[in-house]
Motif scaffolding. Structure first.
Motif, PDB file in Angstrom:
ATOM      1  N   LEU A 114       0.834  -1.201   0.000  1.00  0.00           N
ATOM      2  CA  LEU A 114       0.000   0.000   0.000  1.00  0.00           C
ATOM      3  C   LEU A 114       0.870   1.252   0.000  1.00  0.00           C
ATOM      4  CD1 LEU A 114      -2.913  -0.911   2.429  1.00  0.00           C
ATOM      5  CD2 LEU A 114      -3.078  -0.475  -0.040  1.00  0.00           C
ATOM      6  N   LEU A 115       1.935   1.232   0.782  1.00  0.00           N
ATOM      7  CA  LEU A 115       2.825   2.382   0.859  1.00  0.00           C
ATOM      8  C   LEU A 115       3.640   2.565  -0.430  1.00  0.00           C
ATOM      9  CD1 LEU A 115       4.219   4.696   2.397  1.00  0.00           C
ATOM     10  CD2 LEU A 115       5.805   2.976   3.323  1.00  0.00           C
ATOM     11  N   PHE A 116       4.336   1.522  -0.848  1.00  0.00           N
ATOM     12  CA  PHE A 116       5.272   1.676  -1.961  1.00  0.00           C
ATOM     13  C   PHE A 116       4.605   1.679  -3.333  1.00  0.00           C
ATOM     14  CE2 PHE A 116       8.056   0.189   1.466  1.00  0.00           C
ATOM     15  CZ  PHE A 116       8.975   1.231   1.446  1.00  0.00           C
ATOM     16  N   LEU A 137      11.596   3.293 -10.669  1.00  0.00           N
ATOM     17  CA  LEU A 137      12.984   3.330 -10.177  1.00  0.00           C
ATOM     18  C   LEU A 137      13.092   4.009  -8.816  1.00  0.00           C
ATOM     19  CD1 LEU A 137      14.895   4.037 -13.502  1.00  0.00           C
ATOM     20  CD2 LEU A 137      14.724   1.872 -12.234  1.00  0.00           C
ATOM     21  N   ILE A 138      12.407   5.129  -8.645  1.00  0.00           N
ATOM     22  CA  ILE A 138      12.452   5.824  -7.352  1.00  0.00           C
ATOM     23  C   ILE A 138      11.792   4.972  -6.272  1.00  0.00           C
ATOM     24  CG2 ILE A 138      11.612   7.840  -6.066  1.00  0.00           C
ATOM     25  CD1 ILE A 138      11.971   9.426  -8.755  1.00  0.00           C
ATOM     26  N   THR A 139      10.688   4.322  -6.622  1.00  0.00           N
ATOM     27  CA  THR A 139      10.023   3.428  -5.670  1.00  0.00           C
ATOM     28  C   THR A 139      10.947   2.285  -5.284  1.00  0.00           C
ATOM     29  OG1 THR A 139       7.830   4.008  -6.511  1.00  0.00           O
ATOM     30  CG2 THR A 139       8.015   1.935  -5.310  1.00  0.00           C
ATOM     31  N   ALA A 140      11.657   1.723  -6.263  1.00  0.00           N
ATOM     32  CA  ALA A 140      12.576   0.614  -5.987  1.00  0.00           C
ATOM     33  C   ALA A 140      13.699   1.048  -5.048  1.00  0.00           C
ATOM     34  CB  ALA A 140      13.148   0.064  -7.284  1.00  0.00           C
ATOM     35  N   VAL A 141      14.269   2.213  -5.294  1.00  0.00           N
ATOM     36  CA  VAL A 141      15.347   2.707  -4.427  1.00  0.00           C
ATOM     37  C   VAL A 141      14.809   2.991  -3.024  1.00  0.00           C
ATOM     38  CG1 VAL A 141      16.962   4.620  -4.052  1.00  0.00           C
ATOM     39  CG2 VAL A 141      16.777   3.559  -6.317  1.00  0.00           C
ATOM     40  N   THR A 142      13.623   3.566  -2.939  1.00  0.00           N
ATOM     41  CA  THR A 142      13.015   3.839  -1.639  1.00  0.00           C
ATOM     42  C   THR A 142      12.724   2.539  -0.886  1.00  0.00           C
ATOM     43  OG1 THR A 142      12.026   5.834  -2.583  1.00  0.00           O
ATOM     44  CG2 THR A 142      11.144   5.078  -0.473  1.00  0.00           C
ATOM     45  N   PHE A 143      12.229   1.541  -1.602  1.00  0.00           N
ATOM     46  CA  PHE A 143      11.999   0.219  -1.022  1.00  0.00           C
ATOM     47  C   PHE A 143      13.322  -0.355  -0.512  1.00  0.00           C
ATOM     48  CE2 PHE A 143      11.259  -4.410  -1.423  1.00  0.00           C
ATOM     49  CZ  PHE A 143      10.051  -4.549  -0.765  1.00  0.00           C
ATOM     50  N   GLY A 144      14.386  -0.192  -1.295  1.00  0.00           N
ATOM     51  CA  GLY A 144      15.708  -0.653  -0.880  1.00  0.00           C
ATOM     52  C   GLY A 144      16.187   0.035   0.380  1.00  0.00           C
ATOM     53  N   ALA A 191      14.218  -6.739  -5.971  1.00  0.00           N
ATOM     54  CA  ALA A 191      12.935  -7.376  -5.650  1.00  0.00           C
ATOM     55  C   ALA A 191      11.768  -6.424  -5.873  1.00  0.00           C
ATOM     56  CB  ALA A 191      12.940  -7.867  -4.206  1.00  0.00           C
ATOM     57  N   SER A 192      12.007  -5.151  -5.705  1.00  0.00           N
ATOM     58  CA  SER A 192      10.952  -4.161  -5.889  1.00  0.00           C
ATOM     59  C   SER A 192      10.492  -4.061  -7.341  1.00  0.00           C
ATOM     60  CB  SER A 192      11.438  -2.790  -5.405  1.00  0.00           C
ATOM     61  OG  SER A 192      10.433  -1.812  -5.551  1.00  0.00           O
ATOM     62  N   LEU A 193      11.397  -4.310  -8.275  1.00  0.00           N
ATOM     63  CA  LEU A 193      11.064  -4.130  -9.693  1.00  0.00           C
ATOM     64  C   LEU A 193       9.925  -5.023 -10.165  1.00  0.00           C
ATOM     65  CD1 LEU A 193      14.674  -3.576 -11.063  1.00  0.00           C
ATOM     66  CD2 LEU A 193      12.921  -1.838 -10.583  1.00  0.00           C
ATOM     67  N   PRO A 194       9.953  -6.346  -9.919  1.00  0.00           N
ATOM     68  CA  PRO A 194       8.796  -7.145 -10.342  1.00  0.00           C
ATOM     69  C   PRO A 194       7.512  -6.788  -9.595  1.00  0.00           C
ATOM     70  CG  PRO A 194      10.466  -8.548  -9.315  1.00  0.00           C
ATOM     71  CD  PRO A 194      11.045  -7.180  -9.423  1.00  0.00           C
ATOM     72  N   LEU A 195       7.634  -6.345  -8.347  1.00  0.00           N
ATOM     73  CA  LEU A 195       6.437  -5.926  -7.614  1.00  0.00           C
ATOM     74  C   LEU A 195       5.816  -4.690  -8.268  1.00  0.00           C
ATOM     75  CD1 LEU A 195       7.757  -6.467  -3.985  1.00  0.00           C
ATOM     76  CD2 LEU A 195       6.118  -7.904  -5.223  1.00  0.00           C
ATOM     77  N   SER A 196       6.657  -3.746  -8.670  1.00  0.00           N
ATOM     78  CA  SER A 196       6.157  -2.552  -9.358  1.00  0.00           C
ATOM     79  C   SER A 196       5.567  -2.894 -10.715  1.00  0.00           C
ATOM     80  CB  SER A 196       7.281  -1.518  -9.514  1.00  0.00           C
ATOM     81  OG  SER A 196       7.558  -0.904  -8.282  1.00  0.00           O
ATOM     82  N   GLY A 198       6.134  10.168 -14.548  1.00  0.00           N
ATOM     83  CA  GLY A 198       6.031   9.093 -15.526  1.00  0.00           C
ATOM     84  C   GLY A 198       6.309   7.746 -14.878  1.00  0.00           C
ATOM     85  N   LEU A 199       5.967   6.691 -15.607  1.00  0.00           N
ATOM     86  CA  LEU A 199       6.032   5.338 -15.046  1.00  0.00           C
ATOM     87  C   LEU A 199       7.446   4.900 -14.659  1.00  0.00           C
ATOM     88  CD1 LEU A 199       4.699   2.655 -14.318  1.00  0.00           C
ATOM     89  CD2 LEU A 199       5.057   1.947 -16.702  1.00  0.00           C
ATOM     90  N   TRP A 200       8.398   4.961 -15.575  1.00  0.00           N
ATOM     91  CA  TRP A 200       9.722   4.395 -15.292  1.00  0.00           C
ATOM     92  C   TRP A 200      10.477   5.144 -14.208  1.00  0.00           C
ATOM     93  CZ3 TRP A 200       9.982  -0.389 -16.133  1.00  0.00           C
ATOM     94  CH2 TRP A 200       9.219  -0.943 -17.151  1.00  0.00           C
ATOM     95  N   PRO A 201      10.463   6.466 -14.184  1.00  0.00           N
ATOM     96  CA  PRO A 201      11.086   7.134 -13.031  1.00  0.00           C
ATOM     97  C   PRO A 201      10.392   6.755 -11.715  1.00  0.00           C
ATOM     98  CG  PRO A 201      10.825   8.691 -14.823  1.00  0.00           C
ATOM     99  CD  PRO A 201      10.085   7.438 -15.218  1.00  0.00           C
ATOM    100  N   ALA A 202       9.070   6.611 -11.774  1.00  0.00           N
ATOM    101  CA  ALA A 202       8.329   6.227 -10.566  1.00  0.00           C
ATOM    102  C   ALA A 202       8.750   4.843 -10.084  1.00  0.00           C
ATOM    103  CB  ALA A 202       6.832   6.260 -10.835  1.00  0.00           C
TER     104      ALA A 202
END
Length: 175
Positions: free
Chosen positions: A66-68, A87-94, A110-115, A81-85
């Motif tokens: 829900l958060l990420f 990538l930023i979400t993945a780094v934040t998740f990391g 691991a965040s990438l397939p979830l996104s 846009g989608l791809w920056p979102a």
């Protein structure tokens, strides 16, 4: 039901990554990750039973997704846009999972397939929730079924669960 099945499918790349990291666990940074995950799983879940582990994993999956994906990825996608979102979400998740540099990197991956699961499902949050929760459950079960990692041989954990028949204040950690 289709979203749950999709979540199970999206869990597969995560589990494949877990299998690969365990296969190459002779690499010192991966040994550290294995020690951390084994220790966490053992201290928190040993003797707790699979239903409690499943409940924990479901709660983590719901809360984190829900958060990420549900909040951060959508807000960022609307403005960047989608791809920056993604990538930023993945780094934040990391960063949220940053126990070591290697753990950070693995969490970003691991965040990438979830996104992608979230996006490709039409932003149906249950898809990454199921993938995340199921992955966590599998990873914890693997850790609980594994021998103590090299380097932890002499370390013992006082993690006896509080038993209902014990009086308050008696032995046991109560966790």
């Amino acid at each position: 039901f289709a979203a749950v099945l999709a979540g199970v499918g999206w869990c597969l790349p995560l589990v494949a990554g877990l299998v690969l990291t365990r296969r190459f666990s002779d690499y010192e940074p991966l040994k550290e990750v294995e020690k951390l995950t084994w220790t966490f799983s053992t201290v928190v879940f040993r003797g707790r039973g699979k239903p409690l582990v499943a409940l924990f994993c479901a709660a983590a999956g719901v809360g984190e997704e829900l958060l990420f994906r549900g909040l951060l990825q959508q807000v960022l996608a609307a403005s960047l846009g989608l791809w920056p979102a993604i990538l930023i979400t993945a780094v934040t998740f990391g960063v949220a999972h940053c126990l070591t540099a290697t753990y950070f990197f693995l969490a970003v991956l691991a965040s990438l397939p979830l996104s992608l699961a979230f996006h490709l499902s039409g932003n149906v949050i249950i898809v990454p929730v199921v993938a995340h929760a199921l992955y966590d459950f599998i990873a914890i079960q693997i850790a609980l079924g594994s021998p103590k990692p090299e380097g932890l041989e002499g370390i013992e954990f006082d993690i006896d669960a509080h038993q209902p028949d014990q009086e308050e204040g008696s032995a046991g950690s109560g966790i």
